[in-house]
Design an enzyme around this catalytic site. Structure first.
Site: not given
Ligand code: CP
Ligand code: NVA
Length: 306
Positions: A102, A129, A132, A224, A264, A292
């Site tokens: 990440r 993502h 997701q 989101d 998400c 997920r």
């Molecule tokens: N939706 C998602 O990726 O959640 P987290 O940021 O908690 O991993």
């Molecule tokens: N768009 C959000 C998604 C988190 C899972 C972010 O990038 O923070």
């Protein structure tokens, strides 16, 4: 499939392969447990941002498949700071069988994949993502039975999550509408790429400003957060712009009567979604979060099983 870092790179067949593997592994898990197809395999999980779902679902997914996951926080690695991205990729490849990352920068994700001798999985970058989106389309197929004639509407910021949904929709022939304020639409260059896929599959992609118009006739409404991780300095400005894009009962009533609402997560309740909708009869939020796990087991199995 060598890596899983962007849905732009995957064919419709590969996306279906992931979904079908996820469905099979979910059935197997619910029937009593998975076979240890990743026995002795280790996944390194490199995090530059916080996480609940991604961290836990990858860790648990590896356990279900007989393998092991290692959590590496931003403090440990300092990707691109303490150590260069290619060096991290080379070193980890000597220890583990797969890397889930990440990152802030998608370029770092690409550099990891270019330099790793093991598969790299994108657990969220500023660009997209993809894990997701796999969990989301698994959830849609479970709730709606198929993607035929389906109308998916995303309301809110044209961000990493929105882009991933757009690419999958375009590749699988699903009609996709975005309602976003001016200045927060998905960028034209990504739309142009998705339109090329849509031209082949017959998907219609629409980009509107009016959320009421966008959700009219929708089978799925998706939202989101208005401010993604890394954009915190813009929070106040975004709080001025986005309130008309809140998913509330009035907006949901404009969609089909059996519409499902997706997010998400994490949600900022009271901002992009009300409690009434998040906890209401149309909400698919928690089955979506569970998926997920199942979607990513599909990805892990396809990339890492011998
Ligand atoms: N939706 C998602 O990726 O959640 P987290 O940021 O908690 O991993
Ligand atoms: N768009 C959000 C998604 C988190 C899972 C972010 O990038 O923070």
């Amino acid at each position: 499939m060598k890596h899983f870092i962007s849905l732009v790179d995957l064919s419709a067949e590969e996306i279906w392969q992931v979904l079908n593997k996820a469905i099979a592994l979910k059935e197997e898990w619910k029937a009593g447990g998975n076979k240890p197809i990743l026995e002795g395999k280790v996944l390194a999980m490199v995090f530059q941002k916080p996480s609940l779902r991604t961290r836990v679902s990858f860790d648990v997914g590896m356990l279900h498949l007989g393998g092991h996951a290692l959590y590496l926080s931003p403090n440990e690695i300092g990707l691109g700071g303490r150590e260069s991205v290619p060096d991290v990729a080379h070193v980890l490849s000597g220890y583990v069988n797969g890397i889930m990352a990440r990152t802030f920068s998608h370029d770092h994700m690409v550099q990891l994949a270019e330099n790793a001798g093991v598969p790299v999985i994108n657990g969220l970058s500023d660009f997209n993502h993809p894990c997701q989106a796999m969990g989301d389309f698994l959830t849609i197929i479970e709730h709606k039975g198929s993607f035929d004639g389906l109308k998916l509407t995303y309301v809110g910021d044209g961000n990493n999550v929105a882009r991933s949904l757009m690419f999958v929709a375009a590749k699988l022939g699903v009609d996709f509408t975005v309602a976003a304020p001016a200045g927060y639409q998905i960028e034209e260059k990504y739309v142009a790429t998705a339109q090329k896929f849509a031209a082949e599959t017959g998907a219609t992609l629409r980009f509107l400003e009016d959320p009421l118009q966008a959700v009219s006739g929708a089978d799925v409404i998706y939202t989101d957060v208005w401010t993604s991780m890394g954009q915190e300095a813009e929070t106040q400005k975004r709080l001025q712009v986005f309130p008309p894009y809140q998913i509330n009962d009035a907006l949901v009533s404009r969609a089909k009567p059996d519409v499902i609402v997706m997010h998400c997560l994490p949600a900022h309740r009271g901002e992009e979604i009300t409690d009434a909708v998040a906890d209401g009869p149309h909400s698919a939020l928690f089955p979506q979060a569970e998926n997920r796990l199942h979607a990513q087991k599909g990805i892990l199995a396809l990339l890492m099983a011998a």
